[in-house]
Enzyme design. Structure first.
Site: not given
Length: 716
Positions: A246, A310, A186
C-alpha cells in the site's frame, strides 16, 4: 383516620413530578437519580483547577452555543471541575459527577476523566437551545471497560480536509471515543508533509490531470493543530504509515523505493499495487528512518501503525536485492522477510520511545510479542495474539467496518460491497473479548475500533454529492454510538432494546450539532392487519401509505395502532421532528421468493468460482428457461461474500455454436451498491429442440469471494 392518612400519602406520591428519563450514550456504569434539580442560568460560573482548565474552556464554549451567552471560567464556581489523583478506583479515565440543587461537582483522577464526565454532563441538558434550563439531580460514577476506544478515518484513498478531521474529532469526543487512527498513507495518496521528501505530497498527494485533478495533504502545522485539538478532547491521534505494501504513492514520488525502480503515475481508481518497498536496499531503510524521525516529532502517541496487510510478494521474489537479503538472513520465504522488516521497523521506533501496531497479517510473519495486532479479517488472530502476549485492538469487518452498507434496503446509500451489511445491531450485539483467555491474557485486549474507509469515493464518484463529509457522517452515525457503548459499558449491562430507546434523544442531539446521520426505520408490529408503530426518534412521527406509493413527509401519520386492509400493502417511514429528514422505507418482502420481481432463478455464482479482479466466463444452462423468440432480462443479485460481483458481458449460445445469438456488453455490478446489473438479450430464430447456454463474464472487484443469484425474465 388510618384510611385518611393512607389516601393522603397516596395522593402525595401521585402528585410528585416524575424524574425525567436519562438518555446517556454510552451507558454509565452507575447512575442514581435523586430528588432535586439544578437550574443552569445566567448566574452559573465554572470553577476549575489548573489541570482541568482546558476542559472548562470546552464547557464554556458548549454553554455559549446552547444559551447564547458567555459563562465565566475561574474561581469557585457553581460548576466545579477538579482533578483528584486520590480517586484511583476510577482508573485513568473514570469520573464522579454529582448534580444537586446547590451545584455541579465533577472530579476525576486525571484530565481524561474530566473530559469524559463533561460529555455525560452535556447529555443531561435538554435538546435545542435555551437561555436557561433545569437539570435533574443525579449521582454518576463511571469508567470505561476498554482503554482503546478508537475510530479509523481513511484520508489517503480520499482526502478529507483538516476541517473535517476536526469535525470528526468532535463526533468522537461526544461518544467518549479516545483514539483516532489516521490512515495517512496508501496506494491512492500520501497525506502528511515530510520536509526531507517534498515529492511525497507534491506527487503522491494528488491524482488525475486538469479539471479532474484532486487530492491534498496536511502540512506539519496542520498536524500540530489537529493533535492539540484532539488532546483537549482526550483523543490520541495514531498515524498509520503503511509498509511494505500500500505504498504506491511513495513509489510514484520516488521510484527507487521499489524493487524495479519503474516510474508509475498516481492511480485514479482503487486497487492494491504489487509494488512494495524494497527490503534489500539500504536506501529504503534510510528513507524510512527519515520519515519516522519527522513523524514521531509530530505525533506524541505511544503507537505508530505500520500497516503490514495485503502484501503481494511477486516483486520481492524477482528482486536480486530482496533475494540477497533473504539469503543473508537465512529466511525461508518472503513472508519471513516481511517479518524481519517489521521487527527492524519496531526496533527503529523503539529508539524513539514508540511501539508498533499492525494489521493482523503481521502476526503470521513472525513478529515480536511487543508488536500490537489489529484484528480485522481474522477473528481468531485476536485470541491467538493475546495468548501470545501481544497487545490487541479488535476491529472486525463484520462488526466494525463502517464503510459497509447499513442494510440492503431499497434506497440505501452505496457502500463497500465485499462483505455483508453492518447493521446498527451488528455493531452493538457482540463482545470484543475473545473466549478462552485467562485473566492475564484478557489484559492484552486493549480495546475495540471502528474503521471508515473512503475508497468508495473512487469506486462511485457520484456519492460525493451533496458532500463527502455528509456521506462519511451518514456511515459513521449512529454506528459510532453502538461502538462507543461496546467499548465503554460492561457487557452485562448492555441490551440492544434499551440502547435504541436511549438513542431516540441522541438522534435529536445529532441534529442539534449539525451532524448527518442515518435515521432508523419505524418499528412496526402487527397482529393480522392491525399495525402498531413506534417512532425511533424523540419528537418524530411515522408516515405511511397502503396504496403502493412510497410514503413522504406529507403522508398520513400512523399514530399508535391502525387497521389496514392488508399488512403486505403497508409502507412506512420515520419523519424527524424538523419535518425534513426521513428514513428509508419499511416495506414487506415475500419470504418465499425475495427475488420474484426479477423473474425465475437460473443459477447462482459461488465464492472462488468467479474471476479475481479479471473477468472469466461462467456458463449456465438455460435450455428450460428460453421459451421462444423475444426479449429476456438477466439480473444479477449479490447475497454474500467479501467482494461485490462485477459483470462485463452476458451472451447466449445455441447448442455448441461459437457465435453468440445475443450479447449485452456493458459494465455493471452488484453487492452493497448496485449499478447496471440487468442485461437485456433479444433472441430470434428459436429452436425448441436446441440447448441454450448463458455465459456471463464476471469477477470479484477485489478478490473472488462473492455469492449471488442470477435470474431470468421474459419481458416481451
Amino acid at each position: 383516620m388510618l384510611l385518611t392518612t393512607l389516601l393522603a400519602s397516596a395522593l402525595a406520591l401521585t402528585t410528585q413530578p416524575l424524574r425525567p428519563a436519562l438518555s446517556l450514550i454510552p451507558k454509565p456504569v452507575s447512575v442514581t437519580q435523586v430528588s432535586g434539580a439544578f437550574v443552569l442560568d445566567e448566574k452559573v460560573t465554572i470553577g476549575t483547577d489548573v489541570a482541568s482548565r482546558p476542559a472548562a474552556q470546552l464547557l464554556s464554549g458548549w454553554l455559549k452555543a446552547t444559551t447564547g451567552r458567555e459563562t465565566k471560567v475561574g474561581g469557585r464556581g457553581s460548576i466545579s471541575l477538579k482533578v483528584n489523583p486520590a480517586l484511583t478506583n476510577l482508573g485513568s479515565e473514570g469520573y464522579q459527577l454529582e448534580v444537586s440543587s446547590k451545584g455541579v461537582g465533577l472530579s476525576a483522577p486525571k484530565y481524561a476523566g474530566i473530559v469524559n464526565g463533561l460529555q455525560t454532563f452535556r447529555q443531561l441538558w435538554p435538546t435545542g437551545k435555551a437561555p436557561q434550563f433545569t437539570l435533574p439531580a443525579v449521582r454518576i460514577e463511571d469508567q470505561p471497560t476498554f482503554a482503546w476506544r478508537g475510530m479509523m478515518l481513511d484520508v489517503s484513498r480520499y482526502f478529507m480536509d483538516k476541517a473535517y478531521v476536526l469535525h470528526f474529532l468532535d463526533i468522537m469526543a461526544a461518544h467518549k471515543l479516545n483514539v483516532l487512527h489516521l490512515h495517512l498513507i496508501d496506494d491512492a495518496g500520501w497525506r502528511v508533509e515530510i520536509k526531507k521528501y517534498p515529492k511525497l505530497t507534491q506527487i503522491g498527494g494528488f491524482r488525475g490531470e486538469g479539471a479532474a485533478r484532486e487530492g491534498g495533504f496536511y502540512t506539519q502545522a496542520d498536524i500540530k493543530e489537529m493533535v492539540a485539538y484532539a488532546t483537549a478532547r482526550n483523543i490520541t491521534i495514531v498515524p498509520e504509515i503503511e509498509l511494505p505494501a500500500h505504498t504506491l504513492s511513495a513509489v510514484c514520488a520516488y521510484p527507487w523505493l521499489a524493487c524495479t525502480g519503474k516510474q508509475h503515475t498516481m492511480p485514479t481508481v482503487h486497487f492494491i499495487s504489487d509494488d512494495l518497498y524494497c527490503a534489500g536496499k539500504s536506501t529504503t531503510w534510510a528513507f524510512l528512518k527519515d520519515v519516522f524521525d519527522e513523524l514521531c516529532a509530530l505525533f506524541p502517541s505511544q503507537y505508530i501503525h505500520i500497516g503490514g496487510d495485503e502484501a503481494q510478494y511477486s516483486k520481492w521474489r524477482a528482486c536480486p536485492d530482496c533475494q540477497k537479503k533473504k539469503a543473508e538472513l537465512g529466511l525461508a520465504d518472503e513472508k519471513a522477510l516481511q517479518g524481519w522488516m517489521t521487527r527492524e521497523v519496531e526496533g527503529m521506533l523503539a529508539k524513539k520511545g514508540k511501539r508498533i501496531l499492525g494489521w493482523n497479517e503481521i502476526l503470521r510473519c513472525g513478529v515480536s510479542t511487543t508488536a500490537g495486532i489489529m484484528a480485522w479479517n481474522d477473528a481468531k488472530a485476536a485470541g491467538d495474539a493475546a495468548r501470545g502476549g501481544n497487545p490487541v485492538v479488535v476491529a472486525l469487518t463484520t462488526r466494525c467496518y463502517f464503510d459497509m452498507q447499513q442494510s440492503k434496503l431499497r434506497g440505501e446509500l452505496p457502500g463497500a460491497g465485499w462483505s455483508n451489511p453492518v447493521t446498527l445491531q451488528n455493531a452493538y450485539d457482540w463482545d470484543p473479548m475473545p473466549t478462552n483467555l485467562d485473566a492475564a491474557q484478557q489484559k492484552n485486549i486493549l480495546g475495540v475500533q471502528g474503521c471508515l474507509w473512503t475508497d468508495m469515493f473512487l469506486h462511485k464518484p457520484e456519492i460525493k454529492k451533496p458532500s463527502p463529509a455528509a456521506y462519511c457522517d451518514y456511515y459513521l452515525l449512529p454506528r459510532a454510538a453502538a461502538l462507543a457503548e461496546v467499548a465503554w459499558t460492561p457487557q452485562a449491562q448492555r441490551r440492544f432494546p434499551d440502547f435504541t430507546e436511549r438513542m431516540k434523544r441522541q438522534y435529536v442531539r445529532y441534529t442539534d450539532s449539525g451532524w448527518n446521520f442515518r435515521l432508523p426505520l419505524p418499528e412496526l408490529t402487527h397482529s393480522g392487519d392491525t399495525v402498531t408503530a413506534t417512532c425511533p426518534i424523540e419528537g418524530g412521527t411515522v408516515r405511511y401509505t397502503t396504496d403502493g406509493t412510497d410514503p413522504t413527509a406529507s403522508s398520513p401519520e400512523l399514530k399508535g395502532t391502525v387497521t389496514v386492509a392488508r399488512f403486505e400493502d403497508l409502507k412506512a417511514i420515520t419523519l424527524a421532528p424538523d419535518g425534513k429528514r426521513t428514513s428509508l422505507i419499511f416495506e414487506t418482502l415475500t419470504p418465499t421468493n425475495p427475488f420474484k420481481q426479477y423473474g425465475t432463478k437460473l443459477g447462482e455464482w459461488k465464492s472462488g468460482k468467479v474471476g479475481d479482479r479479471k473477468a472469466i466466463p461462467v456458463d449456465f444452462d438455460v435450455s428450460k428457461l428460453i421459451s421462444g423468440n423475444g426479449t429476456y432480462q438477466i439480473t444479477f443479485v449479490y447475497t454474500s461474500g467479501r467482494e461485490r460481483l462485477d459483470i462485463d458481458k452476458v451472451e447466449v449460445f445455441r447448442n455448441t455454436e461459437t457465435l453468440a445469438l445475443a450479447t449485452d456488453r456493458h459494465h455493471g455490478f452488484t453487492g452493497g451498491a448496485t449499478k447496471d446489473n440487468v442485461y437485456t438479450l433479444k433472441l430470434e430464430g428459436f429452436d425448441p429442440s436446441a440447448s441454450y447456454t448463458l455465459r456471463a463474464h464476471i469477477y470479484g472487484d477485489e478478490g473472488s469471494d462473492s455469492n449471488g443469484v442470477v435470474l431470468i425474465k421474459k419481458v416481451n
